[in-house]
Design a protein around this motif. Structure first.
Motif, PDB file in Angstrom:
ATOM      1  N   ARG A  86      65.143  23.874  17.185  1.00 18.19           N
ATOM      2  CA  ARG A  86      65.671  24.522  15.973  1.00 18.19           C
ATOM      3  C   ARG A  86      64.685  24.427  14.810  1.00 18.19           C
ATOM      4  O   ARG A  86      65.045  24.037  13.696  1.00 18.19           O
ATOM      5  N   ILE A  87      63.449  24.765  15.131  1.00 16.39           N
ATOM      6  CA  ILE A  87      62.390  24.749  14.113  1.00 16.39           C
ATOM      7  C   ILE A  87      62.074  26.187  13.730  1.00 16.39           C
ATOM      8  O   ILE A  87      61.790  27.027  14.591  1.00 16.39           O
ATOM      9  N   ASN A  88      62.100  26.463  12.451  1.00 15.38           N
ATOM     10  CA  ASN A  88      61.810  27.808  11.948  1.00 15.38           C
ATOM     11  C   ASN A  88      60.285  28.002  11.920  1.00 15.38           C
ATOM     12  O   ASN A  88      59.597  27.340  11.151  1.00 15.38           O
ATOM     13  N   PRO A  89      59.736  28.915  12.745  1.00 14.64           N
ATOM     14  CA  PRO A  89      58.279  29.100  12.784  1.00 14.64           C
ATOM     15  C   PRO A  89      57.695  29.653  11.486  1.00 14.64           C
ATOM     16  O   PRO A  89      56.529  29.441  11.190  1.00 14.64           O
ATOM     17  N   ASP A  90      58.523  30.352  10.702  1.00 15.75           N
ATOM     18  CA  ASP A  90      58.039  30.889   9.424  1.00 15.75           C
ATOM     19  C   ASP A  90      57.823  29.786   8.395  1.00 15.75           C
ATOM     20  O   ASP A  90      56.922  29.855   7.563  1.00 15.75           O
ATOM     21  N   ILE A  91      58.652  28.737   8.476  1.00 17.50           N
ATOM     22  CA  ILE A  91      58.526  27.609   7.550  1.00 17.50           C
ATOM     23  C   ILE A  91      57.478  26.613   8.073  1.00 17.50           C
ATOM     24  O   ILE A  91      56.834  25.908   7.299  1.00 17.50           O
ATOM     25  N   ASN A  92      57.313  26.569   9.395  1.00 14.92           N
ATOM     26  CA  ASN A  92      56.364  25.626  10.020  1.00 14.92           C
ATOM     27  C   ASN A  92      55.312  26.376  10.843  1.00 14.92           C
ATOM     28  O   ASN A  92      55.227  26.201  12.075  1.00 14.92           O
ATOM     29  N   PRO A  93      54.500  27.220  10.223  1.00 17.64           N
ATOM     30  CA  PRO A  93      53.521  28.014  10.997  1.00 17.64           C
ATOM     31  C   PRO A  93      52.450  27.173  11.674  1.00 17.64           C
ATOM     32  O   PRO A  93      52.000  27.492  12.771  1.00 17.64           O
ATOM     33  N   GLN A  94      52.039  26.067  11.020  1.00 13.20           N
ATOM     34  CA  GLN A  94      50.974  25.237  11.577  1.00 13.20           C
ATOM     35  C   GLN A  94      51.428  24.461  12.804  1.00 13.20           C
ATOM     36  O   GLN A  94      50.627  24.138  13.688  1.00 13.20           O
ATOM     37  N   LEU A  95      52.734  24.193  12.897  1.00 19.70           N
ATOM     38  CA  LEU A  95      53.255  23.422  14.021  1.00 19.70           C
ATOM     39  C   LEU A  95      53.005  24.141  15.340  1.00 19.70           C
ATOM     40  O   LEU A  95      52.578  23.526  16.319  1.00 19.70           O
ATOM     41  N   GLY A  96      53.259  25.443  15.361  1.00 20.82           N
ATOM     42  CA  GLY A  96      53.045  26.210  16.583  1.00 20.82           C
ATOM     43  C   GLY A  96      51.594  26.190  17.018  1.00 20.82           C
ATOM     44  O   GLY A  96      51.288  26.060  18.210  1.00 20.82           O
ATOM     45  N   VAL A  97      50.678  26.290  16.050  1.00 19.50           N
ATOM     46  CA  VAL A  97      49.236  26.255  16.346  1.00 19.50           C
ATOM     47  C   VAL A  97      48.846  24.904  16.922  1.00 19.50           C
ATOM     48  O   VAL A  97      48.103  24.821  17.915  1.00 19.50           O
ATOM     49  N   SER A  98      49.348  23.834  16.314  1.00 21.09           N
ATOM     50  CA  SER A  98      49.018  22.484  16.767  1.00 21.09           C
ATOM     51  C   SER A  98      49.579  22.214  18.161  1.00 21.09           C
ATOM     52  O   SER A  98      48.893  21.648  19.025  1.00 21.09           O
ATOM     53  N   LEU A  99      50.817  22.623  18.397  1.00 22.49           N
ATOM     54  CA  LEU A  99      51.424  22.426  19.713  1.00 22.49           C
ATOM     55  C   LEU A  99      50.692  23.221  20.787  1.00 22.49           C
ATOM     56  O   LEU A  99      50.494  22.732  21.906  1.00 22.49           O
ATOM     57  N   GLN A 100      50.260  24.422  20.423  1.00 20.06           N
ATOM     58  CA  GLN A 100      49.530  25.248  21.385  1.00 20.06           C
ATOM     59  C   GLN A 100      48.211  24.587  21.791  1.00 20.06           C
ATOM     60  O   GLN A 100      47.858  24.553  22.972  1.00 20.06           O
ATOM     61  N   ALA A 101      47.488  24.048  20.809  1.00 22.42           N
ATOM     62  CA  ALA A 101      46.220  23.366  21.098  1.00 22.42           C
ATOM     63  C   ALA A 101      46.453  22.165  22.014  1.00 22.42           C
ATOM     64  O   ALA A 101      45.701  21.933  22.967  1.00 22.42           O
ATOM     65  N   CYS A 102      47.504  21.400  21.731  1.00 22.05           N
ATOM     66  CA  CYS A 102      47.810  20.221  22.556  1.00 22.05           C
ATOM     67  C   CYS A 102      48.189  20.629  23.977  1.00 22.05           C
ATOM     68  O   CYS A 102      47.723  20.014  24.952  1.00 22.05           O
ATOM     69  N   LEU A 103      49.027  21.654  24.110  1.00 22.55           N
ATOM     70  CA  LEU A 103      49.448  22.081  25.444  1.00 22.55           C
ATOM     71  C   LEU A 103      48.284  22.644  26.243  1.00 22.55           C
ATOM     72  O   LEU A 103      48.208  22.452  27.460  1.00 22.55           O
ATOM     73  N   LEU A 104      47.370  23.348  25.575  1.00 25.97           N
ATOM     74  CA  LEU A 104      46.182  23.854  26.264  1.00 25.97           C
ATOM     75  C   LEU A 104      45.370  22.697  26.840  1.00 25.97           C
ATOM     76  O   LEU A 104      44.855  22.775  27.955  1.00 25.97           O
ATOM     77  N   GLN A 105      45.245  21.609  26.078  1.00 27.45           N
ATOM     78  CA  GLN A 105      44.521  20.434  26.569  1.00 27.45           C
ATOM     79  C   GLN A 105      45.257  19.768  27.730  1.00 27.45           C
ATOM     80  O   GLN A 105      44.643  19.422  28.752  1.00 27.45           O
ATOM     81  N   ILE A 106      46.572  19.613  27.590  1.00 27.45           N
ATOM     82  CA  ILE A 106      47.365  18.928  28.614  1.00 27.45           C
ATOM     83  C   ILE A 106      47.363  19.712  29.923  1.00 27.45           C
ATOM     84  O   ILE A 106      47.093  19.169  31.003  1.00 27.45           O
TER      85      ILE A 106
END
Length: 331
Positions: A86-106
């Motif tokens: 229940r995280i609003n991507p418009d309010i937390n735009p950087q979170l999606g970028v950070s999670l994507q970078a981490c998942l790409l590494q994992i």
């Protein structure tokens, strides 16, 4: 039985307590655990390993399986995580970028293990022209001024193989051993040739009076005639490939790869790590100054423990000095 019962009780107690604490912290801060990690931990191994542990330890199957999705499905997976949390991507735009970078590494680390394992399981085939071409390239890179007189030749011993035909020496690590040796010889040629030269002609080291006084008679007899011990370059390269492989499969290399690869670690990162380990082992061998080649396993094990200790530090990047790694770090 009583001890096992207590351990089970403690496990469930701690698990429930931890979930309660996470619930309370979320209510107080307004952020879930993934948000707190991304906002409070700098990019690199520290952040990615915490994200990985959080996803694997989640009670949600969707979050647990997010660490093993196909790379093409990562963007959709991020959307699912944001929706589930229940995280609003418009309010937390950087979170999606950070999670994507981490998942790409994992996910990339898991895929790298599969790629390396495939090479390790593929045996050297002297009937395969590509395999033969790689083997001959290894010779040309290491001995550019000494043409190979024949495919089956005692000359192979000059670069550290055990017999007239190197194919028998690749049994343990398959094509992976050859890939690593060729990469080292082709992309770090100067150091590879120097390490080869030192292994064939170890430098004389002066023995001090203090050292002489500490030697037993048997040790001195060995030291007197062999004050510097060489080793078989190619065989050691295959052995260090085994060491690098075990570090990868055990997960120990996550620290290094998550710090040097901003996205998915690749086979090139693994080969750069092999080059680093070869160079460092060579220096370590000289420092240890073994009495004879029979001490190889002892020295290797000690070197292995040293590398493991380095990798326990979340800030560790074993070989950022390689050109490819530098360009990645600067991104």
């Amino acid at each position: 039985f009583a001890r096992m019962f207590v351990q089970v009780c403690l496990y469930f107690y701690c698990k429930c307590l931890w979930r309660c604490l996470k619930f309370v912290v979320r209510k107080l801060t307004g952020r879930c655990e993934l948000q707190r990690i991304c906002y409070n931990t700098k990019p690199g191994a520290a952040r990615t390993m915490k994200i990985e542990a959080s996803l694997k330890g989640s009670k949600s199957k969707r979050l647990q399986t997010s660490v093993s999705v196909h790379p093409d499905a990562i963007e959709k997976t991020i959307d699912d995580i944001m929706e589930l949390k229940r995280i609003n991507p418009d309010i937390n735009p950087q979170l999606g970028v950070s999670l994507q970078a981490c998942l790409l590494q994992i996910v990339g680390y898991r895929n790298l293990i599969a790629e390396v394992e495939k090479l390790r399981r593929e045996p050297y085939d002297s009937e395969n022209p590509q395999h033969e071409e790689m083997l001959l390239k290894l010779w040309k890179c290491l001995k550019p001024n000494s043409p190979l007189k024949a495919r089956i030749s005692k000359q192979w011993c000059e670069i550290g193989f055990q017999g007239d035909d190197p194919k028998t020496d690749f049994r343990g690590m398959g094509l992976l051993g050859l890939y690593n040796l060729v990469y080292f010889a082709e992309w770090d040629t100067e150091i590879a040739q120097q390490v080869l030269s030192d292994s064939l002609h170890p430098k004389y080291r002066e023995v001090t009076k203090k050292e002489i006084s500490q030697f037993s008679k048997a040790e001195w007899e060995k030291k007197k005639f062999d004050k510097a011990i060489g080793y078989s370059f190619a065989i050691v390269g295959i052995n260090i490939t085994d060491l690098a492989y075990n570090l990868l499969v055990s997960g120990a290399l996550k620290t290094h790869f998550y710090n040097v690869a901003p996205e998915a670690p690749t086979l090139t990162h693994f080969q750069q790590t092999f080059c680093y380990l070869m160079h460092e082992f060579h220096k370590f061998w000289i420092e240890e100054d073994p009495l004879d080649i029979m001490e190889f396993n002892r020295v290797r094990e000690k070197f292995h423990k040293r590398i493991l200790k380095q990798l326990q530090n979340p800030e560790t990047a074993l070989c950022p000095h390689f050109a490819a790694s530098e360009s990645l770090i600067n991104m």
